[in-house]
Design an enzyme around this catalytic site. Structure first.
Site, PDB file in Angstrom:
ATOM      1  N   GLU A 293      -5.294   1.288  -1.762  1.00 55.87           N
ATOM      2  CA  GLU A 293      -4.680  -0.028  -1.094  1.00 55.87           C
ATOM      3  C   GLU A 293      -4.816   0.132   0.433  1.00 55.87           C
ATOM      4  O   GLU A 293      -5.050  -0.627   1.377  1.00 55.87           O
ATOM      5  CB  GLU A 293      -3.364  -0.470  -1.738  1.00 55.87           C
ATOM      6  CG  GLU A 293      -3.525  -1.044  -3.040  1.00 55.87           C
ATOM      7  CD  GLU A 293      -2.016  -1.032  -3.737  1.00 55.87           C
ATOM      8  OE1 GLU A 293      -1.346  -0.144  -3.846  1.00 55.87           O
ATOM      9  OE2 GLU A 293      -1.644  -2.106  -4.221  1.00 55.87           O
TER      10      GLU A 293
ATOM     11  N   GLU B  93      -1.833   2.111 -11.714  1.00 54.93           N
ATOM     12  CA  GLU B  93      -0.535   1.294 -11.594  1.00 54.93           C
ATOM     13  C   GLU B  93      -0.356   0.925 -13.473  1.00 54.93           C
ATOM     14  O   GLU B  93       0.952   0.956 -13.727  1.00 54.93           O
ATOM     15  CB  GLU B  93      -0.145   0.452 -10.863  1.00 54.93           C
ATOM     16  CG  GLU B  93       0.034   0.803  -9.406  1.00 54.93           C
ATOM     17  CD  GLU B  93      -1.523   0.921  -8.411  1.00 54.93           C
ATOM     18  OE1 GLU B  93      -2.616   1.073  -9.076  1.00 54.93           O
ATOM     19  OE2 GLU B  93      -1.202   0.918  -7.282  1.00 54.93           O
TER      20      GLU B  93
ATOM     21  N   GLY C 284      -1.446   3.123  -4.184  1.00 50.02           N
ATOM     22  CA  GLY C 284      -1.014   2.780  -2.789  1.00 50.02           C
ATOM     23  C   GLY C 284      -2.089   3.414  -1.698  1.00 50.02           C
ATOM     24  O   GLY C 284      -2.501   3.062  -0.614  1.00 50.02           O
TER      25      GLY C 284
ATOM     26  N   ALA D  46       1.599   5.316  -4.188  1.00 50.76           N
ATOM     27  CA  ALA D  46       3.088   4.978  -3.752  1.00 50.76           C
ATOM     28  C   ALA D  46       3.823   6.337  -4.473  1.00 50.76           C
ATOM     29  O   ALA D  46       3.520   6.966  -5.438  1.00 50.76           O
ATOM     30  CB  ALA D  46       3.562   3.853  -4.268  1.00 50.76           C
TER      31      ALA D  46
END
Ligand code: COA
Length: 260
Positions: A114, A134, A111, A66
Site C-alpha cells: 500500500e 490480509e 501495508g 502493518a
C-alpha cells in the site's frame, strides 16, 4: 529535520532525496510510531529543494506490512484510528508535489504494498515479493489497498490479489503492471537514482503540474481531467522555466531550470 527512530533521510545530488524505513528487526513493519514519523517527515519536507523522493526499506524488506503484533491487541476503535493514520500517511505521500519512487528491495506485503502504491513509480529488485495477504489474517487491506491497487493494475487482477492473498515474485508483479521494471538486487538503487535524476533534470514546475493533473484526472471524468490539463498547460506559460526550456532547445543547449 527532526531525528527519527525509524526513518533515515538523506539528500543525493540535484534535489533527489531518499527516505529509508528502518525497523529491520520487524522487517520494517508499520506500527503507530513508524506511521506517525512518516506523516511528520513528509509534512515537513522542504519541497522547494525537492525534485524527486525515493522511498525504500532497510535490510531484506521494503515493508512487510502493518504491524500484526500491534494490531492483534487493538479494539475496533483503535483499529479504525490506526487505519485513519495509515491513510493519512499514504495520502501525504501521494499528495507530495514531486514524483515519488518506491524502490522495492524485498517484501512489500500488505501495508508495504500500500505504501508502494501511494508512490508514483514502483521499481522492483529481483528478490522482491509483493502481495496483499490480509484476508489470511481475517482482515482486509486497510491503508488503501482495496482502492489503489485496482486503480493501478486494473480491478480484475486486483480482486485476484486481494481475494487470494497470493505473494507475487518481482517478475510476476511486473508482468501485470505492478512495478515498472525488475532490476538485479545490487543494481536497484543505482537504477532508481538514475530515474530520479532524469526526472530532476526536467522543468520542476512542469513535472509537479503533470503529477497533479494526472493524479486528479485518475479520479475524475475525462472531460474534468481535460479541463484540468488545459488550465495547467496555460498556467505554465508565464513561468521562467517555460521560456528557458524552449529557448534552450532552440539554442541547442541544456536548460537551466529554476523551479519558477
Ligand atoms: N508485523 C509484525 N512483525 C512482523 C511482520 C508484520 N507484518 N512481518 C514480519 N515481522 C517480524 C516477525 O514477527 C519476525 O519477528 P521476530 O524475529 O521477533 O519473531 C521478524 O519480523 C522476521 O520475520 P520472519 O517471519 O521471521 O521472517 P521470514 O523470512 O520467515 O518471513 C515474511 C518473512 C515477510 C514472509 C513473514 O514475516 C510474513 O509473512 N510477514 C507478515 C506479512 C503480512 O501478512 N503482512 C500484512 C500485514 S496486514
Amino acid at each position: 529535520m527532526d531525528d527519527f527512530d525509524y526513518l533515515e533521510f538523506e539528500w543525493h545530488d540535484d534535489g533527489v532525496a531518499q527516505l529509508t524505513i528502518s525497523r529491520p528487526d520487524a522487517l520494517n513493519a508499520l506500527n503507530k510510531d513508524v506511521l506517525s514519523e512518516l506523516v511528520a517527515l513528509i509534512t515537513d519536507l522542504d519541497s522547494d529543494e525537492l525534485r524527486a523522493l525515493i522511498i525504500t526499506g532497510e535490510g531484506r524488506a521494503f515493508v512487510a506490512g502493518a504491524d500484526i503484533a500491534a494490531m492483534k491487541e487493538m479494539t475496533a476503535e483503535e483499529a479504525e484510528e490506526f487505519g485513519r493514520l495509515g491513510h493519512r500517511t499514504m495520502n501525504a505521500i501521494e499528495s507530495l508535489p514531486v514524483p515519488t519512487i518506491a524502490a522495492v528491495n524485498g517484501f512489500a506485503l500488505g501495508g508495504g504494498l500500500e505504501l508502494a502504491l501511494s508512490c508514483d513509480l514502483i521499481y522492483l529488485s529481483e528478490s522482491a515479493k509483493v502481495g496483499l495477504p490480509e484476508v489470511g489474517l481475517g482482515i482486509i487491506p486497510g491503508f488503501g489497498g482495496t482502492q489503489r491497487l485496482g486503480r493501478t493494475i486494473g480491478w480484475h487482477q486486483a480482486r485476484r490479489l486481494v481475494f487470494t492473498g497470493e505473494q507475487l515474485s518481482a517478475e510476476e508483479a511486473a508482468a501485470i503492471g505492478l512495478g515498472i521494471e525488475v532490476v538485479d538486487d545490487d543494481a536497484l538503487f543505482d537504477r532508481v537514482l538514475d530515474v530520479a535524476s532524469t526526472i530532476a533534470a526536467n522543468g520542476p514546475v512542469a513535472v509537479a503540474k503533470a503529477k497533479t493533473v494526472m493524479r486528479k484526472g485518475a479520479d475524475a471524468t475525462l472531460q474534468e481531467g481535460i479541463a484540468g490539463e488545459i488550465q495547467a498547460f496555460a498556467d505554465l506559460w508565464d513561468t521562467h522555466d517555460r521560456s528557458e526550456g524552449m529557448e534552450a532547445f532552440l539554442d541547442r543547449r541544456s536548460a537551466d531550470f529554476q523551479g519558477s
